[in-house]
Motif scaffolding. Structure first.
Motif, PDB file in Angstrom:
ATOM      1  N   ASP A   1     -14.779  -0.433  15.221  1.00 14.73           N
ATOM      2  CA  ASP A   1     -13.325  -0.351  15.367  1.00 14.73           C
ATOM      3  C   ASP A   1     -12.815  -1.541  16.173  1.00 14.73           C
ATOM      4  O   ASP A   1     -13.398  -1.933  17.188  1.00 14.73           O
ATOM      5  CB  ASP A   1     -12.940   0.955  16.058  1.00 14.73           C
ATOM      6  N   GLY A   2     -11.708  -2.087  15.731  1.00 13.53           N
ATOM      7  CA  GLY A   2     -11.098  -3.184  16.464  1.00 13.53           C
ATOM      8  C   GLY A   2     -11.773  -4.526  16.274  1.00 13.53           C
ATOM      9  O   GLY A   2     -11.567  -5.428  17.109  1.00 13.53           O
ATOM     10  N   ASN A   3     -12.581  -4.718  15.243  1.00 11.76           N
ATOM     11  CA  ASN A   3     -13.189  -6.037  15.026  1.00 11.76           C
ATOM     12  C   ASN A   3     -12.118  -7.041  14.614  1.00 11.76           C
ATOM     13  O   ASN A   3     -11.069  -6.682  14.071  1.00 11.76           O
ATOM     14  CB  ASN A   3     -14.298  -5.956  13.977  1.00 11.76           C
ATOM     15  N   LYS A   4     -12.386  -8.298  14.853  1.00 14.82           N
ATOM     16  CA  LYS A   4     -11.359  -9.332  14.709  1.00 14.82           C
ATOM     17  C   LYS A   4     -11.025  -9.669  13.263  1.00 14.82           C
ATOM     18  O   LYS A   4     -10.028 -10.362  13.015  1.00 14.82           O
ATOM     19  CB  LYS A   4     -11.799 -10.594  15.433  1.00 14.82           C
ATOM     20  N   HIS A   5     -11.810  -9.210  12.311  1.00 15.23           N
ATOM     21  CA  HIS A   5     -11.560  -9.534  10.910  1.00 15.23           C
ATOM     22  C   HIS A   5     -10.861  -8.401  10.156  1.00 15.23           C
ATOM     23  O   HIS A   5     -10.571  -8.557   8.970  1.00 15.23           O
ATOM     24  CB  HIS A   5     -12.866  -9.885  10.209  1.00 15.23           C
ATOM     25  N   SER A   6     -10.601  -7.268  10.789  1.00 22.21           N
ATOM     26  CA  SER A   6      -9.895  -6.146  10.159  1.00 22.21           C
ATOM     27  C   SER A   6      -8.496  -6.060  10.762  1.00 22.21           C
ATOM     28  O   SER A   6      -8.337  -5.731  11.945  1.00 22.21           O
ATOM     29  CB  SER A   6     -10.652  -4.830  10.385  1.00 22.21           C
ATOM     30  N   LYS A   7      -7.486  -6.352   9.957  1.00 20.09           N
ATOM     31  CA  LYS A   7      -6.107  -6.393  10.438  1.00 20.09           C
ATOM     32  C   LYS A   7      -5.281  -5.203   9.976  1.00 20.09           C
ATOM     33  O   LYS A   7      -4.306  -4.836  10.623  1.00 20.09           O
ATOM     34  CB  LYS A   7      -5.429  -7.682   9.942  1.00 20.09           C
ATOM     35  N   LYS A   8      -5.627  -4.596   8.861  1.00 17.23           N
ATOM     36  CA  LYS A   8      -4.813  -3.532   8.270  1.00 17.23           C
ATOM     37  C   LYS A   8      -4.963  -2.238   9.069  1.00 17.23           C
ATOM     38  O   LYS A   8      -6.043  -1.941   9.597  1.00 17.23           O
ATOM     39  CB  LYS A   8      -5.238  -3.314   6.819  1.00 17.23           C
ATOM     40  N   LEU A   9      -3.890  -1.447   9.145  1.00 17.55           N
ATOM     41  CA  LEU A   9      -3.937  -0.164   9.830  1.00 17.55           C
ATOM     42  C   LEU A   9      -4.867   0.802   9.095  1.00 17.55           C
ATOM     43  O   LEU A   9      -4.955   0.802   7.862  1.00 17.55           O
ATOM     44  CB  LEU A   9      -2.539   0.437   9.925  1.00 17.55           C
ATOM     45  N   ALA A  10      -5.544   1.641   9.868  1.00 21.98           N
ATOM     46  CA  ALA A  10      -6.521   2.556   9.278  1.00 21.98           C
ATOM     47  C   ALA A  10      -5.860   3.546   8.333  1.00 21.98           C
ATOM     48  O   ALA A  10      -6.418   3.888   7.279  1.00 21.98           O
ATOM     49  CB  ALA A  10      -7.276   3.287  10.384  1.00 21.98           C
ATOM     50  N   ASP A  11      -4.657   4.038   8.673  1.00 25.22           N
ATOM     51  CA  ASP A  11      -3.982   5.008   7.811  1.00 25.22           C
ATOM     52  C   ASP A  11      -3.587   4.381   6.479  1.00 25.22           C
ATOM     53  O   ASP A  11      -3.703   5.016   5.416  1.00 25.22           O
ATOM     54  CB  ASP A  11      -2.739   5.548   8.525  1.00 25.22           C
ATOM     55  N   VAL A  12      -3.119   3.146   6.520  1.00 23.54           N
ATOM     56  CA  VAL A  12      -2.732   2.464   5.283  1.00 23.54           C
ATOM     57  C   VAL A  12      -3.956   2.226   4.405  1.00 23.54           C
ATOM     58  O   VAL A  12      -3.919   2.440   3.180  1.00 23.54           O
ATOM     59  CB  VAL A  12      -2.030   1.140   5.619  1.00 23.54           C
TER      60      VAL A  12
END
Length: 645
Positions: A464-475
């Motif tokens: 969780d919170g890695n720098k390559h994941s930008k999209k919201l988890a719910d979306v």
């Protein structure tokens, strides 16, 4: 040979011409020309035993007449002669006049019998050392390995075989045909026999592990020896791990020793050889994992990471990277290396990640690649999963990697195209698999405490919170769910009755009904039809051990008129309303007479759907006087619920 042949031919021709016997001889047109070929200079000769000519002369001087009229075959000019030692000479000589007149008598040798390939192969084997011993042991072994041999007969055969092979076990173990003899002695032998074999082969384990057939003897030693003997065999591999892991044959023995027979300290000692040469030479009784080593000696971190990088990068090939000892070393590297080294390792590892998902350590390495890899790395990893999605979903460790994909990859279009399309094509098989159902439940409700324990969820939270994941988890979750909602609803509608009565499938059915946007009627209508059938207290869904629980959960999950997310209020279907409309008269009264049926009626009374509670009370009014607590929990709960205002 050619010169001798021409000389003999010309001499024979001159003799025929001198004798005047040219009648019946037809010379070839090329005869007499220099350099004529071998075939062109052949001519017809009269057969042996022809009638002698005038004055006892034959055509071509085939026979010489001795004094007294006795015939003697003459020696042909240019033919091999017998030497004084009885051997054939190779030099062609012209006979003298005396030899021509007297001739030479030679005994003709009988022709040799042709020898086939099989006979020649047997002769070559007989020349090799140990052929006789090997044949004797195999004859005994052929009787020993039979399944119909009685214990007494097998004991005698073992004694006989041990007498033959004692002192020659290493010689027999390295041969392809006698290696099985040693393996049978280990399999059927007594502890004393196994100790004898161990004492002769204990110092040759590394050598045996490198041979194509002898490696099975080494594997049998690890399997059948006692724990102290097995400890000695594994310790003999110390110092050779980095060489053995790259050997195609020896890597299997190292993997068997590490994965099947070594204890925790020995596993650490084997993995430590990737840390550097000093760890291969010096071993401690209690092995220290890499984390403890770095805590006690933080200055060694740079050196250890460098040695691990040099040792692991050449191993990233499909044939070598599949072994679990390599996965353990890769996981240690991923956990403690710097970002630059990790990025280089991920770039080399991304194309072979699909080959390491079958082990616990390998799946954790794949998660690190997803968490810390760039979008390009993630794309390569997902494309490598093509045609393997169903198999990965059904694996104990592989399915965890797919859950990590759902949590981290922002490119949901790529995920739907690379994974979900293939996943939807095998939905029924995945629903019948324990780990396949976990993948579907995670898509429906990620990290739900009802389906996933805190220990399991803790495996995925570091990403969780890695720098390559930008999209919201719910979306991200909503976009992925759109790719599987329609196929899941279709399968659940066909299997609703079967899944409602199956304990493993019931949670998936309930989660599909609660989470998926769409027409829930495809799932609820088959259950309503089954519940409205004539009641029998033995096999009805309302009294089924699992079925009545599913009905109660469906009723309890319906809120007070609020529709699920993504569904319109006027189109929402409530299970309680469908059930009351379809039940025949007197069905609820029949349910109340049973314990489980009473629980179902109690759930109807507790429903928050508008108007359901009042309708149930009206239907139960004719039987209110007869309802009382009779020691059954269902009836007691129903009695308490009816007493409420």
């Amino acid at each position: 040979w050619v010169v001798g042949y021409k000389h003999g031919f010309m001499m024979s021709k001159l003799r025929r011409q001198a004798a005047g016997k040219r009648k019946g001889f037809r010379a070839h047109p090329a005869e007499g020309k220099a350099g004529g070929s071998h075939k062109k200079q052949q001519f017809k000769r009269k057969p042996r035993g022809k009638k002698l000519g005038r004055r006892g002369e034959d055509d071509g001087a085939r026979y010489r007449v001795r004094e007294g009229g006795e015939k003697k075959p003459a020696v042909k000019i240019g033919v091999k002669r017998k030497t004084s030692a009885g051997m054939e000479g190779t030099k062609k000589q012209k006979l003298s006049g005396a030899e021509e007149s007297q001739g030479a008598v030679g005994d003709k040798q009988p022709p040799r019998k042709p020898v086939g390939k099989k006979e020649r192969r047997v002769e070559r084997r007989k020349v090799k050392q140990g052929y006789g011993l090997g044949m004797e042991t195999k004859l005994v072994w052929e009787q020993l390995r039979r399944h119909d041999v009685k214990p007494e007969g097998r004991k005698e055969l073992l004694q006989k075989l041990m007498k033959l092979i004692t002192g020659h076990m290493h010689e027999l173990a390295v041969k392809h045909d006698t290696a099985r003899v040693i393996q049978s002695c280990l399999k059927y032998g007594t502890p004393e026999h196994r100790t004898t074999v161990f004492n002769e082969l204990k110092d040759h384990v590394v050598e045996l592990s490198k041979l194509r057939y002898a490696k099975f003897t080494a594997k049998a030693l690890l399997k059948y020896c006692t724990p102290p003997q097995r400890h000695y065999l594994i310790s003999s591999l110390y110092g050779h791990v980095r060489r053995l892991i790259r050997h195609s044959e020896a890597a299997e023995i190292l993997e068997a020793a590490y994965n099947d027979h070594a204890d925790a300290a020995q596993r650490i000692a084997l993995v430590q050889e990737f840390y550097g040469p000093q760890f291969a030479l010096f071993k401690s009784e209690r092995g220290q994992p890499l984390g403890e080593i770095l805590v006690s000696n933080p200055k060694q971190k740079t050196t250890i990471i460098r040695h691990m990088k040099e040792a692991l990068l050449p191993l990233l090939e499909k044939a070598v990277v599949k072994h679990s000892i390599v996965h353990r070393a890769l996981l240690d590297f991923m956990q403690f290396c710097d970002e630059e080294s990790r990025a280089e390792m991920i770039e080399s590892l991304r194309e072979v990640v699909v080959g390491i998902l079958h082990t616990k350590e390998g799946s954790r390495v794949a998660l690190h690649c997803l968490w810390h890899g760039t979008p390009k790395d993630r794309k390569v990893i997902l494309k490598s999963f093509k045609t393997y999605v169903k198999k990965i979903c059904m694996e104990e460790n592989g399915h965890v990697v797919l859950l990590g994909v759902f949590d981290t990859v922002d490119d949901t279009v790529l995920v739907r195209k690379a994974l979900l399309t293939e996943l939807c094509s095998s939905l029924e098989e995945l629903c019948d698999s324990h780990y396949g159902r976990r993948v579907l439940l995670y898509l429906l409700h990620p990290r739900s405490p009802q389906h996933f324990s805190p220990q399991f969820t803790s495996i995925l939270t570091p990403g969780d919170g890695n720098k390559h994941s930008k999209k919201l988890a719910d979306v991200r979750h909503r976009e992925l769910l759109e790719g599987v909602s329609a196929p899941l609803l279709e399968v659940a509608g066909r299997k609703a009755v079967e899944w409602a009565q199956s304990k493993p499938h019931a949670p998936l059915l309930l989660q599909i009904a609660a989470s998926l946007p769409g027409d829930r009627g495809t799932i609820l209508q088959p259950l309503v039809e089954l519940l409205s059938q004539p009641f029998t207290p033995t096999d009805h869904l309302a009294v089924h051990p699992c079925g009545h629980w599913v009905v109660r959960r469906l009723l309890a999950s319906e809120g007070g008129g609020a529709s699920p997310e993504g569904a319109e209020s006027e189109k929402h279907v409530y299970f309680a309303e469908l059930l009351l409309e379809a039940l025949p008269a007197g069905q609820l009264q029949a349910w109340v007479a049973t314990n489980r049926g009473a629980f179902v009626v109690c759930s109807l009374l507790q429903s928050s759907v508008a108007g359901v509670r009042e309708r149930v009370r009206r239907l139960l009014e004719p039987a209110l006087e007869g309802i009382s607590s009779e020691g059954l929990k269902g009836l007691e709960a129903l009695h308490r619920e009816l007493q409420k205002t």
